[in-house]
Design a protein around this motif. Structure first.
Motif, mmCIF file in Angstrom:
data_model
loop_
_atom_site.group_PDB
_atom_site.id
_atom_site.type_symbol
_atom_site.label_atom_id
_atom_site.label_comp_id
_atom_site.label_asym_id
_atom_site.label_seq_id
_atom_site.Cartn_x
_atom_site.Cartn_y
_atom_site.Cartn_z
ATOM 1 N N GLY A 68 13.277 17.426 14.196
ATOM 2 C CA GLY A 68 13.609 16.032 15.259
ATOM 3 C C GLY A 68 12.726 15.107 14.939
ATOM 4 N N PRO A 69 13.383 13.803 15.136
ATOM 5 C CA PRO A 69 12.244 12.717 14.678
ATOM 6 C C PRO A 69 11.309 12.450 15.761
ATOM 7 N N GLU A 70 11.382 13.059 16.855
ATOM 8 C CA GLU A 70 10.667 12.757 17.808
ATOM 9 C C GLU A 70 9.069 13.492 17.262
ATOM 10 N N GLU A 134 13.489 4.815 12.223
ATOM 11 C CA GLU A 134 12.243 4.157 12.710
ATOM 12 C C GLU A 134 11.153 5.213 13.076
ATOM 13 N N GLN A 135 11.412 6.256 13.735
ATOM 14 C CA GLN A 135 10.654 7.134 13.946
ATOM 15 C C GLN A 135 10.263 8.059 12.869
ATOM 16 N N LEU A 136 10.889 8.143 11.805
ATOM 17 C CA LEU A 136 10.642 8.859 10.718
ATOM 18 C C LEU A 136 9.639 7.856 9.904
ATOM 19 N N GLY A 137 9.666 6.659 10.138
ATOM 20 C CA GLY A 137 8.706 5.529 9.431
ATOM 21 C C GLY A 137 8.664 5.460 8.147
ATOM 22 N N ALA A 138 9.731 5.646 7.514
ATOM 23 C CA ALA A 138 9.883 5.508 6.196
ATOM 24 C C ALA A 138 9.703 3.808 5.622
ATOM 25 N N ASP A 139 9.350 3.667 4.311
ATOM 26 C CA ASP A 139 8.953 2.240 3.830
ATOM 27 C C ASP A 139 10.512 1.598 3.932
ATOM 28 N N VAL A 140 11.192 2.398 3.211
ATOM 29 C CA VAL A 140 12.812 1.636 2.987
ATOM 30 C C VAL A 140 13.681 2.680 3.708
ATOM 31 N N ILE A 141 14.560 1.863 4.673
ATOM 32 C CA ILE A 141 15.649 2.634 5.466
ATOM 33 C C ILE A 141 16.822 2.044 4.944
ATOM 34 N N MET A 142 17.904 2.749 5.159
ATOM 35 C CA MET A 142 19.276 2.499 4.713
ATOM 36 C C MET A 142 20.126 2.127 6.086
ATOM 37 N N ALA A 143 20.973 1.382 6.054
ATOM 38 C CA ALA A 143 22.033 0.866 7.023
ATOM 39 C C ALA A 143 22.935 2.042 7.021
ATOM 40 N N PHE A 144 23.501 2.406 8.251
ATOM 41 C CA PHE A 144 24.454 3.423 8.427
ATOM 42 C C PHE A 144 25.719 2.988 7.786
#
Length: 384
Positions: A68-70, A134-144
């Protein structure tokens, strides 16, 4: 600016770059090992660093289900939760739209999944995907995005990439963290005109980087070459280009020639767990009896722990005995092999010798000559 991409060397479309992120700079072209459950299967963080991993990829859908991301956010995101302090990249869950096609329903709002763990209904929307990342906090995130299967009808591909563009707009609107780079994803299957439109519309968003999605899903290699070549012709030169889900060595060599900077795939660790070791000549089956008395390392040129300390005979014993150490060592070697391949590619581009590097790779890989698709890729890149 927490993100900056700088090109250092060019040879044709192939290029060497430096991508700066909040958790460190990385050299491109590069291969990213996949840590679906926030772990690269069988490998420790120390081993990942020792073998030259620069970015690790995690899976939004799977981490949403567990732990879970939380919970991950309470530990400081993926960096604090896992202890791997280098850059992370998280996918959006878009690949599961294809891979879990029997467990999902797509609507304009998003994708309703039936959990593969317990059957619970999970609604993943662009907004929810970004919130989780955003909760996972990755440097690079991908659009859905919506990753279509191959083959697919043209009208479905058209609807799919148009929906992906609308979801990109919503993903961007939902993003709140300045310390995360959002990459857009192009779709359109293997239809050149749809790919062109998807790419041109996606780059209008002026994002920190772009991914070529919807490939390596069963299409012929020559079609993948056409799409990649078209895409890199259109994508901005000053942003990193990410070819999603591609990890076979020959695909990396061709992709780099065509201007790709980033790759990811489960291939090296999955192949290792099946008892195979990657070498320039192809794959060694270390479950085969012919290696039972072989004193040589997997690859005399490799600097990984397995090659520096163990013989093929010992590794074959471990594989045939079902010992987990054997599969770990093969996974370690295989990921290091792809990192070394990209290191060699960067050196060749910097020296202006990438064409010779690719021809030498092809000579080792295919004793009877390279397949037509590989030659076409190199010809398109002007390196054959």
């Amino acid at each position: 600016m927490p993100f900056r991409f700088t090109l250092r060397y060019w040879q044709g479309k192939a290029r060497v770059g430096r991508f700066e992120t909040p958790h460190g700079a990385v050299e491109t072209p590069l291969f990213m090992p996949v840590g679906t459950q926030a772990t690269v299967k069988g490998l420790s963080n120390r081993e990942l660093v020792e073998i030259g991993s620069q970015i690790v990829l995690a899976n939004t859908y799977h981490l949403l289900l567990r732990p879970g991301p939380e919970r991950i956010a309470r530990f400081g995101g993926l960096h604090g939760f896992t202890g791997y302090t280098g850059p992370w990249l998280t996918d959006s869950g878009g690949f599961q739209v294809m891979s879990l096609g029997h467990r999902r329903v797509i609507s304009e709002e998003g994708v309703a999944f039936s959990s593969h763990l317990n059957g619970d209904r999970i609604l993943l929307t662009p907004e929810r995907s970004i919130a989780v990342q955003e909760q996972l906090g990755a440097d690079v995130i991908m659009a859905f995005d919506e990753c279509p299967p191959y083959p697919a009808e043209r009208d479905y591909l058209e609807r799919s990439f148009e929906r992906t563009l609308r979801w990109l707009e919503r993903s961007l609107a939902a993003k709140t963290r300045a310390d995360q780079a959002l990459f857009g994803i192009t779709q359109g299957g293997v239809e050149p005109d749809l790919r062109r439109t998807s790419t041109l519309e996606t780059i209008r968003f002026d994002l920190p980087g772009y991914a070529i999605g919807g490939l390596a899903v069963g299409e012929p290699k020559e079609k993948m070459v056409t799409v990649v070549d078209l895409s890199t012709d259109l994508l901005p030169e000053d942003r990193p280009r990410y070819l999603m889900g591609v990890g076979h060595p020959e695909d990396l060599v061709a992709g780099v020639a065509l201007g790709v900077d980033m790759f990811d795939c489960v291939y090296p660790t999955r192949t290792g767990r099946f008892g195979y070791a990657l070498v320039d000549e192809g794959r060694l089956n270390l479950g085969a009896a012919r290696h039972k008395d072989d004193p040589e390392p997997i690859d005399p040129a490799c600097d990984c722990y397995a090659c520096q300390n163990h013989s093929r005979a010992y590794l074959t014993h471990l594989v045939r005995a079902g010992e987990m150490l054997g599969l770990r060592l093969l996974s370690l070697h295989n990921v290091r092999y792809l990192h070394r391949l990209m290191e060699r590619a960067r050196e060749a581009i910097a020296a202006g010798d990438y064409g010779a590097f690719a021809r030498d790779f092809a000579r080792r890989r295919w004793s009877e000559g390279p397949p037509a698709w590989f030659v076409e890729a190199m010809e398109r890149a002007g390196m054959w």
